[in-house]
Design an enzyme around this catalytic site. Structure first.
Site, mmCIF file in Angstrom:
data_model
loop_
_atom_site.group_PDB
_atom_site.id
_atom_site.type_symbol
_atom_site.label_atom_id
_atom_site.label_comp_id
_atom_site.label_asym_id
_atom_site.label_seq_id
_atom_site.Cartn_x
_atom_site.Cartn_y
_atom_site.Cartn_z
ATOM 1 N N ASP A 34 0.795 -1.324 0.001
ATOM 2 C CA ASP A 34 0.016 -0.068 -0.004
ATOM 3 C C ASP A 34 0.912 1.299 0.068
ATOM 4 O OD1 ASP A 34 -3.451 0.497 1.069
ATOM 5 O OD2 ASP A 34 -1.668 2.261 1.019
ATOM 6 N N ILE A 35 0.651 2.314 -0.582
ATOM 7 C CA ILE A 35 1.448 3.560 -0.928
ATOM 8 C C ILE A 35 1.266 4.184 0.485
ATOM 9 C CG2 ILE A 35 -0.299 4.968 -2.003
ATOM 10 C CD1 ILE A 35 1.628 5.769 -4.322
ATOM 11 N N ASN A 90 -12.701 -3.342 2.808
ATOM 12 C CA ASN A 90 -13.654 -2.394 2.789
ATOM 13 C C ASN A 90 -14.393 -2.443 1.566
ATOM 14 O OD1 ASN A 90 -12.486 -1.147 5.162
ATOM 15 N ND2 ASN A 90 -11.015 -0.169 3.956
ATOM 16 N N GLU A 98 -12.357 3.197 -1.104
ATOM 17 C CA GLU A 98 -12.027 4.254 -2.061
ATOM 18 C C GLU A 98 -11.601 3.790 -3.441
ATOM 19 O OE1 GLU A 98 -8.559 6.005 0.176
ATOM 20 O OE2 GLU A 98 -10.005 6.626 1.834
ATOM 21 N N VAL A 99 -10.950 2.552 -3.419
ATOM 22 C CA VAL A 99 -10.764 2.313 -5.008
ATOM 23 C C VAL A 99 -11.586 1.078 -5.074
ATOM 24 C CG1 VAL A 99 -8.939 1.097 -6.280
ATOM 25 C CG2 VAL A 99 -7.983 2.775 -4.544
ATOM 26 N N HIS A 103 -10.111 -5.660 -3.134
ATOM 27 C CA HIS A 103 -8.829 -5.882 -2.490
ATOM 28 C C HIS A 103 -9.000 -6.231 -1.206
ATOM 29 C CE1 HIS A 103 -9.828 -1.480 -2.138
ATOM 30 N NE2 HIS A 103 -9.207 -1.455 -1.026
ATOM 31 N N HIS A 105 -6.786 -5.867 2.089
ATOM 32 C CA HIS A 105 -5.677 -5.168 2.956
ATOM 33 C C HIS A 105 -5.156 -6.559 3.961
ATOM 34 C CE1 HIS A 105 -6.741 -0.907 2.121
ATOM 35 N NE2 HIS A 105 -7.865 -1.568 2.117
HETATM 36 P P1 5GP Z 1 -9.717 1.371 0.546
HETATM 37 O O1 5GP Z 1 -10.149 2.445 1.122
HETATM 38 O O2 5GP Z 1 -10.265 1.193 -1.074
HETATM 39 O O3 5GP Z 1 -10.005 -0.215 1.161
HETATM 40 O O4 5GP Z 1 -8.379 1.132 0.117
HETATM 41 C C1 5GP Z 1 -7.651 1.721 -0.853
HETATM 42 C C2 5GP Z 1 -6.195 1.680 -0.589
HETATM 43 O O5 5GP Z 1 -5.379 1.763 -1.860
HETATM 44 C C3 5GP Z 1 -5.751 2.766 0.325
HETATM 45 O O6 5GP Z 1 -5.131 2.106 1.686
HETATM 46 C C4 5GP Z 1 -4.578 3.540 -0.415
HETATM 47 O O7 5GP Z 1 -3.562 4.052 0.432
HETATM 48 C C5 5GP Z 1 -4.293 2.633 -1.450
HETATM 49 N N1 5GP Z 1 -3.680 3.023 -2.714
HETATM 50 C C6 5GP Z 1 -4.471 3.953 -3.520
HETATM 51 N N2 5GP Z 1 -3.919 4.262 -4.832
HETATM 52 C C7 5GP Z 1 -2.562 3.536 -4.335
HETATM 53 C C8 5GP Z 1 -1.726 3.265 -5.669
HETATM 54 O O8 5GP Z 1 -1.500 4.081 -6.601
HETATM 55 N N3 5GP Z 1 -0.590 2.573 -5.080
HETATM 56 C C9 5GP Z 1 -0.753 1.868 -3.939
HETATM 57 N N4 5GP Z 1 0.492 1.051 -3.874
HETATM 58 N N5 5GP Z 1 -1.647 1.775 -3.290
HETATM 59 C C10 5GP Z 1 -2.576 2.838 -3.450
#
Ligand code: 5GP
Ligand code: ZN
Length: 122
Positions: A34-35, A90, A98-99, A103, A105
């Site tokens: 994760d970034i 999530n 968010e994405v 996925h 985590h």
């Molecule tokens: P969500 O909130 O959708 O469960 O988590 C999305 C995750 O993707 C976040 O923890 C965010 O830091 C990670 N993320 C978003 N954009 C990127 C990216 O371009 N590269 C990487 N490695 N992680 C990302």
């Protein structure tokens, strides 16, 4: 199962169009760091095919999602979370996804994590 969404950041990562720090990859799965990690180990495990969220996962995806879950413990150990970790998916607005590419985590490290969620007292 082989969908690709040109506007999806994780589809682009899966295809190598956006760089990522990979922890594992095969034809159908990718694990990358994760970034914005919330713990020393913070991986994201994804199917390479575009599936927006856990709402969209059906029996047809069961083998693939099963493989992702089977990878979680192995990768957690390999990456330095050998004494426990948390796997989180999530989902949607309420889950604060968010994405919109499903996925898992994998979050951990040497020390215990904080509480899973703040109790609101329902
Ligand atoms: P969500 O909130 O959708 O469960 O988590 C999305 C995750 O993707 C976040 O923890 C965010 O830091 C990670 N993320 C978003 N954009 C990127 C990216 O371009 N590269 C990487 N490695 N992680 C990302
Ligand atoms: Zn996608």
């Amino acid at each position: 199962m082989n969908g690709f969404d040109p506007d999806c950041i994780f589809c682009k990562i899966a295809r190598g169009e956006i760089p990522s720090r990979k922890a594992y990859e095969d034809e159908e799965l990718l694990a990358f760091h994760d970034i914005r990690p919330v713990a020393p180990v913070h991986l994201l495990l994804i199917p390479k095919a575009h599936v927006p969220s856990l709402y969209d996962v059906t029996d047809a995806h069961a083998p693939l999602m099963g493989r992702i879950m089977a990878m979680a413990g192995r990768l957690a150990r390999e990456q330095g979370a050998a004494d426990g970790f948390r796997a989180i998916v999530n989902t949607g607005r309420v889950g604060r996804q968010e994405v919109m590419h499903v996925h898992v985590h994998v979050i951990g490290g040497p020390d215990p994590l904080g509480p899973m969620i703040v109790r609101k007292g329902f």
